[in-house]
Design an enzyme around this catalytic site. Structure first.
Site, PDB file in Angstrom:
ATOM      1  N   ASP A 126       0.827  -1.215   0.000  1.00 33.21           N
ATOM      2  CA  ASP A 126       0.000   0.000   0.000  1.00 33.21           C
ATOM      3  C   ASP A 126       0.860   1.263   0.000  1.00 33.21           C
ATOM      4  OD1 ASP A 126       0.936  -0.125   2.626  1.00 33.21           O
ATOM      5  OD2 ASP A 126      -1.048  -0.029   3.564  1.00 33.21           O
ATOM      6  N   TYR A 153      12.260   3.139  -0.581  1.00 34.72           N
ATOM      7  CA  TYR A 153      11.621   1.810  -0.603  1.00 34.72           C
ATOM      8  C   TYR A 153      10.327   1.862  -1.416  1.00 34.72           C
ATOM      9  CZ  TYR A 153       8.398  -1.856   0.867  1.00 34.72           C
ATOM     10  OH  TYR A 153       7.466  -2.869   0.856  1.00 34.72           O
ATOM     11  N   LYS A 157       9.300   0.021  -5.037  1.00 35.29           N
ATOM     12  CA  LYS A 157       8.165  -0.906  -5.202  1.00 35.29           C
ATOM     13  C   LYS A 157       7.205  -0.372  -6.274  1.00 35.29           C
ATOM     14  CE  LYS A 157       7.287  -4.181  -3.093  1.00 35.29           C
ATOM     15  NZ  LYS A 157       7.658  -5.610  -3.297  1.00 35.29           N
TER      16      LYS A 157
HETATM   17  P1  NAD Z   1      11.415  -9.517   4.511  1.00 34.55           P
HETATM   18  O1  NAD Z   1      12.414  -8.436   4.486  1.00 34.55           O
HETATM   19  O2  NAD Z   1      11.035 -10.147   5.802  1.00 34.55           O
HETATM   20  O3  NAD Z   1      11.898 -10.723   3.556  1.00 34.55           O
HETATM   21  C1  NAD Z   1      12.450 -10.483   2.294  1.00 34.55           C
HETATM   22  C2  NAD Z   1      13.063 -11.805   1.807  1.00 34.55           C
HETATM   23  O4  NAD Z   1      13.571 -11.572   0.485  1.00 34.55           O
HETATM   24  C3  NAD Z   1      14.239 -12.299   2.663  1.00 34.55           C
HETATM   25  O5  NAD Z   1      14.133 -13.694   2.867  1.00 34.55           O
HETATM   26  C4  NAD Z   1      15.455 -11.979   1.813  1.00 34.55           C
HETATM   27  O6  NAD Z   1      16.541 -12.875   2.019  1.00 34.55           O
HETATM   28  C5  NAD Z   1      14.888 -12.103   0.412  1.00 34.55           C
HETATM   29  N1  NAD Z   1      15.629 -11.313  -0.575  1.00 34.55           N
HETATM   30  C6  NAD Z   1      16.040 -10.016  -0.472  1.00 34.55           C
HETATM   31  N2  NAD Z   1      16.723  -9.662  -1.580  1.00 34.55           N
HETATM   32  C7  NAD Z   1      16.735 -10.736  -2.393  1.00 34.55           C
HETATM   33  C8  NAD Z   1      17.263 -10.993  -3.685  1.00 34.55           C
HETATM   34  N3  NAD Z   1      17.938 -10.040  -4.361  1.00 34.55           N
HETATM   35  N4  NAD Z   1      17.082 -12.212  -4.244  1.00 34.55           N
HETATM   36  C9  NAD Z   1      16.409 -13.191  -3.575  1.00 34.55           C
HETATM   37  N5  NAD Z   1      15.898 -13.006  -2.336  1.00 34.55           N
HETATM   38  C10 NAD Z   1      16.057 -11.797  -1.762  1.00 34.55           C
HETATM   39  O7  NAD Z   1      10.140  -8.938   3.759  1.00 34.55           O
HETATM   40  P2  NAD Z   1       8.578  -9.169   4.037  1.00 34.55           P
HETATM   41  O8  NAD Z   1       8.133  -8.234   5.085  1.00 34.55           O
HETATM   42  O9  NAD Z   1       8.327 -10.610   4.169  1.00 34.55           O
HETATM   43  O10 NAD Z   1       7.977  -8.639   2.658  1.00 34.55           O
HETATM   44  C11 NAD Z   1       7.824  -9.522   1.548  1.00 34.55           C
HETATM   45  C12 NAD Z   1       7.208  -8.766   0.398  1.00 34.55           C
HETATM   46  O11 NAD Z   1       5.952  -8.241   0.779  1.00 34.55           O
HETATM   47  C13 NAD Z   1       8.035  -7.569  -0.070  1.00 34.55           C
HETATM   48  O12 NAD Z   1       7.980  -7.513  -1.462  1.00 34.55           O
HETATM   49  C14 NAD Z   1       7.339  -6.368   0.549  1.00 34.55           C
HETATM   50  O13 NAD Z   1       7.513  -5.236  -0.249  1.00 34.55           O
HETATM   51  C15 NAD Z   1       5.902  -6.838   0.543  1.00 34.55           C
HETATM   52  N6  NAD Z   1       5.016  -6.296   1.593  1.00 34.55           N
HETATM   53  C16 NAD Z   1       5.377  -6.352   2.901  1.00 34.55           C
HETATM   54  C17 NAD Z   1       4.485  -5.919   3.876  1.00 34.55           C
HETATM   55  C18 NAD Z   1       4.826  -5.989   5.344  1.00 34.55           C
HETATM   56  O14 NAD Z   1       4.061  -5.475   6.175  1.00 34.55           O
HETATM   57  N7  NAD Z   1       5.930  -6.600   5.753  1.00 34.55           N
HETATM   58  C19 NAD Z   1       3.229  -5.411   3.508  1.00 34.55           C
HETATM   59  C20 NAD Z   1       2.909  -5.362   2.137  1.00 34.55           C
HETATM   60  C21 NAD Z   1       3.809  -5.817   1.203  1.00 34.55           C
HETATM   61  O1  DAU Z   2       2.346  -0.845   4.579  1.00 35.30           O
HETATM   62  C1  DAU Z   2       3.116  -1.922   4.137  1.00 35.30           C
HETATM   63  C2  DAU Z   2       4.551  -1.730   4.543  1.00 35.30           C
HETATM   64  O2  DAU Z   2       4.610  -1.926   5.947  1.00 35.30           O
HETATM   65  C3  DAU Z   2       5.494  -2.679   3.826  1.00 35.30           C
HETATM   66  O3  DAU Z   2       5.483  -2.381   2.454  1.00 35.30           O
HETATM   67  C4  DAU Z   2       6.922  -2.574   4.391  1.00 35.30           C
HETATM   68  O4  DAU Z   2       7.747  -3.548   3.788  1.00 35.30           O
HETATM   69  C5  DAU Z   2       6.856  -2.813   5.873  1.00 35.30           C
HETATM   70  O5  DAU Z   2       8.142  -2.680   6.439  1.00 35.30           O
HETATM   71  C6  DAU Z   2       5.882  -1.841   6.536  1.00 35.30           C
HETATM   72  O6  DAU Z   2       6.390  -0.476   6.457  1.00 35.30           O
HETATM   73  P1  DAU Z   2       6.263   0.545   7.700  1.00 35.30           P
HETATM   74  O7  DAU Z   2       7.267   1.588   7.526  1.00 35.30           O
HETATM   75  O8  DAU Z   2       4.845   0.945   7.900  1.00 35.30           O
HETATM   76  O9  DAU Z   2       6.640  -0.479   8.898  1.00 35.30           O
HETATM   77  P2  DAU Z   2       7.592  -0.324  10.174  1.00 35.30           P
HETATM   78  O10 DAU Z   2       7.335  -1.531  11.021  1.00 35.30           O
HETATM   79  O11 DAU Z   2       8.973   0.000   9.828  1.00 35.30           O
HETATM   80  O12 DAU Z   2       6.961   0.943  10.933  1.00 35.30           O
HETATM   81  C7  DAU Z   2       5.598   0.958  11.319  1.00 35.30           C
HETATM   82  C8  DAU Z   2       5.340   2.305  11.982  1.00 35.30           C
HETATM   83  O13 DAU Z   2       6.045   2.351  13.225  1.00 35.30           O
HETATM   84  C9  DAU Z   2       5.831   3.495  11.171  1.00 35.30           C
HETATM   85  O14 DAU Z   2       4.928   4.561  11.321  1.00 35.30           O
HETATM   86  C10 DAU Z   2       7.177   3.860  11.827  1.00 35.30           C
HETATM   87  C11 DAU Z   2       6.967   3.445  13.268  1.00 35.30           C
HETATM   88  N1  DAU Z   2       8.178   2.993  13.989  1.00 35.30           N
HETATM   89  C12 DAU Z   2       8.927   1.999  13.409  1.00 35.30           C
HETATM   90  C13 DAU Z   2      10.073   1.540  14.024  1.00 35.30           C
HETATM   91  C14 DAU Z   2      10.919   0.471  13.391  1.00 35.30           C
HETATM   92  C15 DAU Z   2       8.524   3.519  15.226  1.00 35.30           C
HETATM   93  O15 DAU Z   2       7.814   4.394  15.776  1.00 35.30           O
HETATM   94  N2  DAU Z   2       9.649   3.060  15.834  1.00 35.30           N
HETATM   95  C16 DAU Z   2      10.454   2.106  15.288  1.00 35.30           C
HETATM   96  O16 DAU Z   2      11.495   1.765  15.904  1.00 35.30           O
END
Ligand code: NAD
Ligand code: DAU
Length: 339
Positions: A126, A153, A157
């Site tokens: 999102d 980032y 994306k």
């Molecule tokens: P993460 O950082 O936990 O995991 C990423 C994985 O990708 C790791 O296992 C890493 O080793 C692998 N990776 C990184 N670079 C690579 C490369 N060049 N080749 C092969 N593998 C590689 O990420 P996540 O939180 O699980 O997110 C996964 C996907 O979902 C991402 O594309 C992210 O943008 C998307 N996403 C995440 C969230 C969230 O809240 N975490 C929400 C919406 C979308």
């Molecule tokens: O919305 C989807 C996204 O959510 C994904 O695309 C990203 O990969 C994922 O990392 C996440 O991004 P955010 O930036 O929202 O997540 P994060 O956990 O880093 O932070 C969540 C919120 O908390 C954000 O407003 C920043 C705040 N924060 C984060 C950290 C790490 C703090 O206040 N303190 C912290 O130490």
């Protein structure tokens, strides 16, 4: 059916591997993961015992390796989770985000074209929509909301999303894209808000809240994200974007207080620190399309999901303690010591 899951050693990808092995026991699942700092083979211990699962270590931007793998395995479906995913790291050092998130996606799509993959699914976020104001709770991200990014980032994306749509229009690649809100649950790397706060609270360390803690995120239990992607790759319409979210908006300070309450820890552990640069104010998904078209809705409500998550971190201390005892300490020092 043979599915390539990239990034399957990370948070959401590993949950998706387990979800698919359980839901579709006759499918073959191959995971391609570079095992960056965010990837952890121990997370896949359970899957590695399953003969329908195979792990391959490699970079999605490595053309030779990717093309060889596609030729050998003849995948039906590709689901691309692999990415650099942490906003704070992208502010420190954007380069690797462009390489993995954009060029890696291009490489996977080139291979998908050459080897006639039936569906290429891009796991997006999102964050490509930028943010919403805090004082307009009536506004939500729909699939029509313009792309408008804030961090390196989210820009990487969004670039990938545009490229995926271009490959569909120009080359007819059968693609789908999903844009999900913030996930939480097991195997979440402890640099992200929820696991970081749980780990710090358990270690009686300060809980660093950015700014005033009033930014809003829309939290979804990770299994519900996995369920949505499973539905999209089977029943989603080629060329379409699907937003995924469960209308669960919370301020960061609410989340932090909830974690402290569940762990029986004092709010004195909270410390307000310098805000994230370019910090997005509010994310909120309108999931009407995926509900109406595919019948998706979340199964886990936040009050249950956060209890399950906290319990998972309590029961799996060795998983996250090993992570935070390694190079993570240098990261933590760099990110938080002068905030
Ligand atoms: P993460 O950082 O936990 O995991 C990423 C994985 O990708 C790791 O296992 C890493 O080793 C692998 N990776 C990184 N670079 C690579 C490369 N060049 N080749 C092969 N593998 C590689 O990420 P996540 O939180 O699980 O997110 C996964 C996907 O979902 C991402 O594309 C992210 O943008 C998307 N996403 C995440 C969230 C969230 O809240 N975490 C929400 C919406 C979308
Ligand atoms: O919305 C989807 C996204 O959510 C994904 O695309 C990203 O990969 C994922 O990392 C996440 O991004 P955010 O930036 O929202 O997540 P994060 O956990 O880093 O932070 C969540 C919120 O908390 C954000 O407003 C920043 C705040 N924060 C984060 C950290 C790490 C703090 O206040 N303190 C912290 O130490």
């Amino acid at each position: 059916m043979k599915i390539l899951v990239t990034g399957g050693a990370g948070f959401i990808g590993s949950n998706f591997v387990y979800y698919m092995l359980d839901k579709h026991p006759n499918y073959d699942i191959v995971c391609l993961d570079a095992l960056t700092y965010a990837g952890n083979l121990k997370t896949l211990d359970g899957a590695l015992k399953n003969p329908k699962f195979k792990f391959v270590k490699g970079d999605i931007a490595d053309r030779e390796l990717v093309f060889d793998l596609f030729e050998k395995e003849e995948f039906d479906i590709v689901v691309n989770f692999a990415a650099e995913s942490h906003v704070d790291r992208s502010i420190e050092d954007p380069g690797i985000f462009l390489k993995t998130n954009i060029l890696g996606t291009q490489t996977l799509m080139d291979a998908s074209r050459k080897y006639n993959v039936k569906r290429y699914h891009q796991v997006s976020t999102d964050e490509v929509y930028g943010d919403l104001p805090l004082d307009r709770p009536d506004l939500f991200f729909t699939e029509e909301t313009p792309i408008h990014t804030s961090s390196p980032y989210s820009a990487s994306k969004a670039s990938a999303d545009l490229l995926v749509q271009a490959y569909h229009r120009t080359f007819g690649l059968p693609i789908t894209i999903s844009r999900c809100s913030n996930n939480y649950g097991p195997y979440h790397f402890p640099e992200k808000l929820i696991p970081l706060m749980i780990a710090n609270a358990l270690n009686n360390k300060k809980l660093p809240v950015y700014g005033e803690g009033l930014n809003v995120r829309d939290w979804l239990y990770v299994e519900d994200h996995c369920k949505a992607i499973d539905m999209i790759i089977h029943d989603g319409k080629v060329g379409e974007v699907y937003n995924i979210g469960g209308h669960n908006e919370k301020t960061n300070i609410y989340i932090v207080r909830k974690i402290l309450e569940l762990l029986g820890k004092s709010e004195d552990l909270i410390t307000y620190v310098t805000d994230r640069k370019g910090h997005d104010l509010r994310y909120a998904i309108d999931p009407t399309k995926i509900k109406n078209d595919l019948g998706w809705e979340p199964d886990t409500m936040f009050d249950d999901g956060i209890v399950k998550t906290v319990n998972w971190y309590l029961e799996n201390k060795s998983w996250w303690e090993e992570i935070i005892s390694g190079e993570y300490q240098d990261y933590y020092e760099k990110m938080y010591s002068n905030r």
